[in-house]
Design a protein around this motif. Structure first.
Motif, PDB file in Angstrom:
ATOM      1  N   ASP A  15      40.288  28.560  38.706  1.00 15.41           N
ATOM      2  CA  ASP A  15      39.977  27.603  39.770  1.00 15.41           C
ATOM      3  C   ASP A  15      39.426  28.260  41.028  1.00 15.41           C
ATOM      4  OD1 ASP A  15      42.273  28.789  40.742  1.00 15.41           O
ATOM      5  OD2 ASP A  15      43.281  26.918  41.245  1.00 15.41           O
ATOM      6  N   SER A  16      39.236  29.576  40.993  1.00 13.39           N
ATOM      7  CA  SER A  16      38.656  30.249  42.165  1.00 13.39           C
ATOM      8  C   SER A  16      37.135  30.219  42.015  1.00 13.39           C
ATOM      9  CB  SER A  16      39.217  31.660  42.310  1.00 13.39           C
ATOM     10  OG  SER A  16      38.388  32.640  41.864  1.00 13.39           O
ATOM     11  N   ARG A  17      36.581  29.069  42.350  1.00 14.51           N
ATOM     12  CA  ARG A  17      35.150  28.828  42.155  1.00 14.51           C
ATOM     13  C   ARG A  17      34.335  28.971  43.423  1.00 14.51           C
ATOM     14  NH1 ARG A  17      36.395  23.853  38.320  1.00 14.51           N
ATOM     15  NH2 ARG A  17      37.099  25.097  36.558  1.00 14.51           N
ATOM     16  N   SER A  18      34.994  29.352  44.488  1.00 15.89           N
ATOM     17  CA  SER A  18      34.271  29.592  45.737  1.00 15.89           C
ATOM     18  C   SER A  18      34.852  30.855  46.367  1.00 15.89           C
ATOM     19  CB  SER A  18      34.433  28.411  46.702  1.00 15.89           C
ATOM     20  OG  SER A  18      35.753  28.371  47.219  1.00 15.89           O
ATOM     21  N   LEU A  19      34.098  31.439  47.262  1.00 13.85           N
ATOM     22  CA  LEU A  19      34.582  32.647  47.941  1.00 13.85           C
ATOM     23  C   LEU A  19      35.793  32.326  48.807  1.00 13.85           C
ATOM     24  CD1 LEU A  19      31.215  34.376  48.848  1.00 13.85           C
ATOM     25  CD2 LEU A  19      32.760  34.869  46.941  1.00 13.85           C
ATOM     26  N   LYS A  20      35.854  31.107  49.327  1.00 20.50           N
ATOM     27  CA  LYS A  20      37.010  30.701  50.130  1.00 20.50           C
ATOM     28  C   LYS A  20      38.277  30.666  49.268  1.00 20.50           C
ATOM     29  CE  LYS A  20      38.590  27.046  53.205  1.00 20.50           C
ATOM     30  NZ  LYS A  20      38.261  25.767  53.835  1.00 20.50           N
ATOM     31  N   GLU A  21      38.181  30.112  48.068  1.00 22.45           N
ATOM     32  CA  GLU A  21      39.331  30.090  47.162  1.00 22.45           C
ATOM     33  C   GLU A  21      39.710  31.506  46.726  1.00 22.45           C
ATOM     34  OE1 GLU A  21      37.813  27.449  44.195  1.00 22.45           O
ATOM     35  OE2 GLU A  21      38.647  25.683  45.176  1.00 22.45           O
ATOM     36  N   LYS A  22      38.697  32.323  46.496  1.00 23.00           N
ATOM     37  CA  LYS A  22      38.947  33.717  46.116  1.00 23.00           C
ATOM     38  C   LYS A  22      39.754  34.416  47.205  1.00 23.00           C
ATOM     39  CE  LYS A  22      36.502  38.018  45.087  1.00 23.00           C
ATOM     40  NZ  LYS A  22      35.191  38.630  44.854  1.00 23.00           N
ATOM     41  N   ARG A  23      39.339  34.268  48.441  1.00 16.41           N
ATOM     42  CA  ARG A  23      40.042  34.910  49.559  1.00 16.41           C
ATOM     43  C   ARG A  23      41.473  34.388  49.681  1.00 16.41           C
ATOM     44  NH1 ARG A  23      36.082  37.179  48.687  1.00 16.41           N
ATOM     45  NH2 ARG A  23      34.351  37.689  50.019  1.00 16.41           N
ATOM     46  N   SER A  24      41.689  33.119  49.324  1.00 13.11           N
ATOM     47  CA  SER A  24      43.043  32.566  49.422  1.00 13.11           C
ATOM     48  C   SER A  24      43.988  33.230  48.425  1.00 13.11           C
ATOM     49  CB  SER A  24      43.034  31.046  49.222  1.00 13.11           C
ATOM     50  OG  SER A  24      42.800  30.710  47.879  1.00 13.11           O
ATOM     51  N   TYR A  25      43.467  33.743  47.322  1.00 16.47           N
ATOM     52  CA  TYR A  25      44.289  34.512  46.378  1.00 16.47           C
ATOM     53  C   TYR A  25      44.481  35.953  46.845  1.00 16.47           C
ATOM     54  CZ  TYR A  25      44.104  30.858  42.831  1.00 16.47           C
ATOM     55  OH  TYR A  25      44.254  29.681  42.139  1.00 16.47           O
ATOM     56  N   LEU A  26      43.437  36.540  47.409  1.00 11.51           N
ATOM     57  CA  LEU A  26      43.478  37.966  47.756  1.00 11.51           C
ATOM     58  C   LEU A  26      44.209  38.251  49.066  1.00 11.51           C
ATOM     59  CD1 LEU A  26      39.886  39.078  46.732  1.00 11.51           C
ATOM     60  CD2 LEU A  26      42.005  39.238  45.416  1.00 11.51           C
ATOM     61  N   ARG A  27      44.089  37.363  50.026  1.00 11.44           N
ATOM     62  CA  ARG A  27      44.690  37.603  51.348  1.00 11.44           C
ATOM     63  C   ARG A  27      46.185  37.924  51.270  1.00 11.44           C
ATOM     64  NH1 ARG A  27      43.115  33.163  53.662  1.00 11.44           N
ATOM     65  NH2 ARG A  27      41.004  33.936  53.917  1.00 11.44           N
ATOM     66  N   PRO A  28      47.004  37.145  50.535  1.00  9.17           N
ATOM     67  CA  PRO A  28      48.436  37.473  50.484  1.00  9.17           C
ATOM     68  C   PRO A  28      48.733  38.769  49.716  1.00  9.17           C
ATOM     69  CG  PRO A  28      47.991  35.413  49.305  1.00  9.17           C
ATOM     70  CD  PRO A  28      46.713  35.854  49.939  1.00  9.17           C
ATOM     71  N   VAL A  29      47.903  39.094  48.746  1.00  4.85           N
ATOM     72  CA  VAL A  29      48.102  40.346  47.999  1.00  4.85           C
ATOM     73  C   VAL A  29      47.835  41.539  48.917  1.00  4.85           C
ATOM     74  CG1 VAL A  29      47.310  41.736  46.053  1.00  4.85           C
ATOM     75  CG2 VAL A  29      47.525  39.262  45.796  1.00  4.85           C
ATOM     76  N   ILE A  30      46.751  41.484  49.658  1.00  2.52           N
ATOM     77  CA  ILE A  30      46.410  42.565  50.580  1.00  2.52           C
ATOM     78  C   ILE A  30      47.483  42.700  51.661  1.00  2.52           C
ATOM     79  CG2 ILE A  30      44.743  43.308  52.337  1.00  2.52           C
ATOM     80  CD1 ILE A  30      42.546  42.126  50.461  1.00  2.52           C
ATOM     81  N   ALA A  31      47.969  41.579  52.169  1.00  2.00           N
ATOM     82  CA  ALA A  31      49.034  41.616  53.183  1.00  2.00           C
ATOM     83  C   ALA A  31      50.299  42.249  52.615  1.00  2.00           C
ATOM     84  CB  ALA A  31      49.327  40.215  53.691  1.00  2.00           C
ATOM     85  N   ALA A  32      50.640  41.927  51.381  1.00  2.00           N
ATOM     86  CA  ALA A  32      51.836  42.510  50.745  1.00  2.00           C
ATOM     87  C   ALA A  32      51.670  44.011  50.539  1.00  2.00           C
ATOM     88  CB  ALA A  32      52.118  41.812  49.416  1.00  2.00           C
ATOM     89  N   LEU A  33      50.472  44.438  50.160  1.00  2.00           N
ATOM     90  CA  LEU A  33      50.217  45.872  49.978  1.00  2.00           C
ATOM     91  C   LEU A  33      50.370  46.623  51.297  1.00  2.00           C
ATOM     92  CD1 LEU A  33      47.135  45.672  47.597  1.00  2.00           C
ATOM     93  CD2 LEU A  33      49.358  46.707  47.039  1.00  2.00           C
ATOM     94  N   LYS A  34      49.900  46.037  52.383  1.00  2.00           N
ATOM     95  CA  LYS A  34      49.953  46.707  53.680  1.00  2.00           C
ATOM     96  C   LYS A  34      51.380  46.914  54.174  1.00  2.00           C
ATOM     97  CE  LYS A  34      45.324  45.599  55.238  1.00  2.00           C
ATOM     98  NZ  LYS A  34      44.490  44.987  56.273  1.00  2.00           N
ATOM     99  N   LYS A  35      52.336  46.189  53.601  1.00  2.00           N
ATOM    100  CA  LYS A  35      53.739  46.400  53.970  1.00  2.00           C
ATOM    101  C   LYS A  35      54.240  47.766  53.506  1.00  2.00           C
ATOM    102  CE  LYS A  35      54.918  41.571  54.285  1.00  2.00           C
ATOM    103  NZ  LYS A  35      55.696  40.453  53.765  1.00  2.00           N
ATOM    104  N   PHE A  36      53.513  48.395  52.586  1.00  2.00           N
ATOM    105  CA  PHE A  36      53.844  49.756  52.150  1.00  2.00           C
ATOM    106  C   PHE A  36      53.225  50.807  53.079  1.00  2.00           C
ATOM    107  CE2 PHE A  36      53.962  47.616  47.841  1.00  2.00           C
ATOM    108  CZ  PHE A  36      55.343  47.629  47.741  1.00  2.00           C
TER     109      PHE A  36
END
Length: 99
Positions: A15-36
């Motif tokens: 369902d990630s058919r737009s760059l906006k939807e793509k970013r909505s999946y990636l943003r929390p992953v990147i934020a979680a990684l930065k906690k390390f």
């Protein structure tokens, strides 16, 4: 000094058919990684809706610590149910190799 990097090639949900939807999946992953306390960013496939490349970089005085942090990052990304991990590339460089 040791530098470590890891690059993840991931497949996103259908369902990630737009760059906006793509970013909505990636943003929390990147934020979680930065906690390390690493640098993390999307570094490839930025114009493709269903795929992404994420990279993490870490610097530490001991190679063991760098490996531990990169392993934690890999477990985090692999454990995300919304992502399918296609490949992982890890690199460890000694500061002496940079001279």
């Amino acid at each position: 000094m040791f530098l470590g990097s890891i690059v993840f090639d991931v497949l996103l949900p259908g369902d990630s058919r737009s760059l906006k939807e793509k970013r909505s999946y990636l943003r929390p992953v990147i934020a979680a990684l930065k906690k390390f306390e690493v640098s993390a960013a999307e570094v490839g496939d930025q114009d493709r809706h269903g795929r992404a490349q994420l990279a993490v970089a870490v610097v530490a005085s001991e190679a063991v610590h760098v490996r531990e942090v990169l392993d934690r990052c890999e477990r985090l990304v692999a454990g995300r149910p919304e992502l399918e991990l296609l490949s992982v590339k890890t690199r460890l460089i000694s500061g002496e190799d940079l001279d």
